[in-house]
Scaffold this active site. Structure first.
Site, PDB file in Angstrom:
ATOM      1  N   MET A  81       0.840  -1.200   0.000  1.00 29.95           N
ATOM      2  CA  MET A  81       0.000   0.000   0.000  1.00 29.95           C
ATOM      3  C   MET A  81       0.881   1.259   0.000  1.00 29.95           C
ATOM      4  O   MET A  81       0.409   2.358   0.272  1.00 29.95           O
ATOM      5  CB  MET A  81      -0.925  -0.004   1.212  1.00 29.95           C
ATOM      6  CG  MET A  81      -1.883  -1.203   1.185  1.00 29.95           C
ATOM      7  SD  MET A  81      -3.357  -0.980   2.169  1.00 29.95           S
ATOM      8  CE  MET A  81      -2.667  -0.836   3.799  1.00 29.95           C
ATOM      9  N   HIS A 106       9.247  -3.039   3.335  1.00 29.89           N
ATOM     10  CA  HIS A 106       8.851  -3.220   1.929  1.00 29.89           C
ATOM     11  C   HIS A 106      10.076  -3.499   1.054  1.00 29.89           C
ATOM     12  O   HIS A 106      10.052  -4.354   0.178  1.00 29.89           O
ATOM     13  CB  HIS A 106       8.186  -1.948   1.394  1.00 29.89           C
ATOM     14  CG  HIS A 106       6.934  -1.557   2.103  1.00 29.89           C
ATOM     15  ND1 HIS A 106       6.856  -0.447   2.912  1.00 29.89           N
ATOM     16  CD2 HIS A 106       5.699  -2.114   2.116  1.00 29.89           C
ATOM     17  CE1 HIS A 106       5.627  -0.328   3.384  1.00 29.89           C
ATOM     18  NE2 HIS A 106       4.901  -1.327   2.921  1.00 29.89           N
ATOM     19  N   LYS A 124       5.287  -9.666   9.414  1.00 27.81           N
ATOM     20  CA  LYS A 124       4.681  -8.709  10.348  1.00 27.81           C
ATOM     21  C   LYS A 124       3.160  -8.831  10.300  1.00 27.81           C
ATOM     22  O   LYS A 124       2.478  -8.706  11.295  1.00 27.81           O
ATOM     23  CB  LYS A 124       5.097  -7.300   9.981  1.00 27.81           C
ATOM     24  CG  LYS A 124       4.469  -6.360  10.920  1.00 27.81           C
ATOM     25  CD  LYS A 124       4.695  -4.927  10.641  1.00 27.81           C
ATOM     26  CE  LYS A 124       3.654  -4.170  11.394  1.00 27.81           C
ATOM     27  NZ  LYS A 124       2.668  -3.615  10.500  1.00 27.81           N
TER      28      LYS A 124
HETATM   29  P1  AMP Z   1       1.619  -2.806   3.423  1.00 24.89           P
HETATM   30  O1  AMP Z   1       2.106  -1.743   2.498  1.00 24.89           O
HETATM   31  O2  AMP Z   1       1.556  -2.386   4.849  1.00 24.89           O
HETATM   32  O3  AMP Z   1       0.357  -3.466   2.929  1.00 24.89           O
HETATM   33  O4  AMP Z   1       2.726  -3.940   3.399  1.00 24.89           O
HETATM   34  C1  AMP Z   1       3.150  -4.527   2.194  1.00 24.89           C
HETATM   35  C2  AMP Z   1       3.955  -5.743   2.513  1.00 24.89           C
HETATM   36  O5  AMP Z   1       5.074  -5.368   3.319  1.00 24.89           O
HETATM   37  C3  AMP Z   1       3.168  -6.782   3.339  1.00 24.89           C
HETATM   38  O6  AMP Z   1       3.494  -8.076   2.889  1.00 24.89           O
HETATM   39  C4  AMP Z   1       3.652  -6.531   4.734  1.00 24.89           C
HETATM   40  O7  AMP Z   1       3.579  -7.681   5.556  1.00 24.89           O
HETATM   41  C5  AMP Z   1       5.102  -6.175   4.473  1.00 24.89           C
HETATM   42  N1  AMP Z   1       5.641  -5.436   5.619  1.00 24.89           N
HETATM   43  C6  AMP Z   1       5.127  -4.360   6.211  1.00 24.89           C
HETATM   44  N2  AMP Z   1       5.870  -3.989   7.282  1.00 24.89           N
HETATM   45  C7  AMP Z   1       6.880  -4.876   7.360  1.00 24.89           C
HETATM   46  C8  AMP Z   1       7.990  -5.052   8.237  1.00 24.89           C
HETATM   47  N3  AMP Z   1       8.200  -4.242   9.254  1.00 24.89           N
HETATM   48  N4  AMP Z   1       8.835  -6.083   8.011  1.00 24.89           N
HETATM   49  C9  AMP Z   1       8.626  -6.929   6.972  1.00 24.89           C
HETATM   50  N5  AMP Z   1       7.607  -6.825   6.106  1.00 24.89           N
HETATM   51  C10 AMP Z   1       6.738  -5.809   6.295  1.00 24.89           C
END
Ligand code: AMP
Length: 290
Positions: free
Chosen positions: A30, A37, A149
């Protein structure tokens, strides 16, 4: 790096890559990138010929009283970071193109969602699997990358891929943390200063719980209580849940004798934060998903 803004162009690009026998590593996000990311993109780069990442703040996965409008966005910086990390394609569709009309076909998630975030965010995981099914069809990745996470999301996506026979491999990578232990999250910028100072206690609380298991504790209630007490003692946050469940099937356990997840969600005024640890019956951090 190529920036693609329409579903049609993304589909054409993916098809031509597949015709050329290229492997595609896909990182759905997102946006508002942080090292979590970027670590997914780096791994995708190592494993595949081409890395495609997407930025789409998916309205379907936000409840009416949730933070869809406040969700942080910074497309310009994201483009720079993705390019530096070596992504080949950044897919940034708009909502109208992804959802030109109300969906007629919807996906229902019947298991793994009556606990943790699924219980407090009704409809959230339906929204997640719906957008992912669309993105998987559009991009046709060889491998897709997710962060642990969001471990419940990983468990649900694992079922999505298996149940609907998406021909791709799910790679789940460890949580990337700030130096003080706080799990990196796009939402952390919305925390007030005092909340940001307290927030590392979430991870410390989970680690305290895990330490009990390392020391031989098998009773999940005692572990959960340790986490609840620590968060309540050291933060002003309101606990949404602390749960210890089998993983990835997310069933209650009466004795810790298999791989489990110890997970929590905490409401601060600025943001709702989640974190978790995955470990085995001896408290050893799990290396694999299952
Ligand atoms: P989001 O943009 O929050 O939907 O996250 C996109 C991807 O990044 C998802 O697969 C999340 O699990 C991963 N992600 C977000 N925060 C972390 C983190 N701190 N460590 C590892 N992966 C993450």
């Amino acid at each position: 790096m190529k920036i693609i803004r329409t579903v049609h162009e993304m589909q054409e690009t993916a098809l031509s890559l597949l015709t050329d026998n290229k492997t595609i590593g896909f990182v759905p996000t997102m946006g508002f990138f942080h090292e979590g990311h970027l670590a997914l993109m780096e791994q995708a780069k190592k494993d595949n010929d081409i890395v495609v990442s997407s930025i789409f703040v998916n309205p379907l996965q936000f409840g009416p009283s949730e933070d869809y409008e406040q969700y942080p966005r910074d497309e310009e910086k994201d483009i720079i970071h993705a390019e530096e990390t070596g992504a080949d394609v950044l897919f940034i569709p708009d909502t109208q193109d992804m959802y030109p009309r109300k969906m007629v076909i919807t996906l229902d998630v019947t298991d793994r969602v009556n606990v943790m975030c699924g219980r407090s965010r009704p409809g959230h995981f339906q929204g997640v699997v719906t957008v992912l099914a669309k993105l998987f069809h559009i991009i046709q990745p060889t491998k897709t990358y997710f962060g642990r996470k969001d471990a419940q999301q990983v468990a649900v996506v694992d079922a999505l891929i298996e149940d609907l026979n998406f021909p791709m491999e799910l790679i789940a990578l460890p949580t990337i943390r700030e130096q003080d232990g706080l799990a990196k999250s796009s939402r952390n910028v919305n925390l007030r200063q005092e909340e940001r100072e307290e927030a590392p206690w979430i991870y410390k609380a989970l680690e305290n719980g895990r330490q009990l298991v390392v020391d031989g504790e098998k009773n999940p209630d005692i572990v959960v209580k340790e986490v609840l007490d620590t968060i309540n003692c050291y933060t002003s946050g309101k606990i949404d849940y602390v749960e210890l469940l089998s993983y990835p099937d997310l069933q209650p356990v009466s004795v810790i004798e298999q791989q489990v997840i110890l997970a929590t969600a905490v409401y601060f005024e600025g943001a709702r934060l989640i974190d978790n640890l995955l470990f085995d019956k001896n408290g050893e951090i799990a290396k694999r998903l299952k």
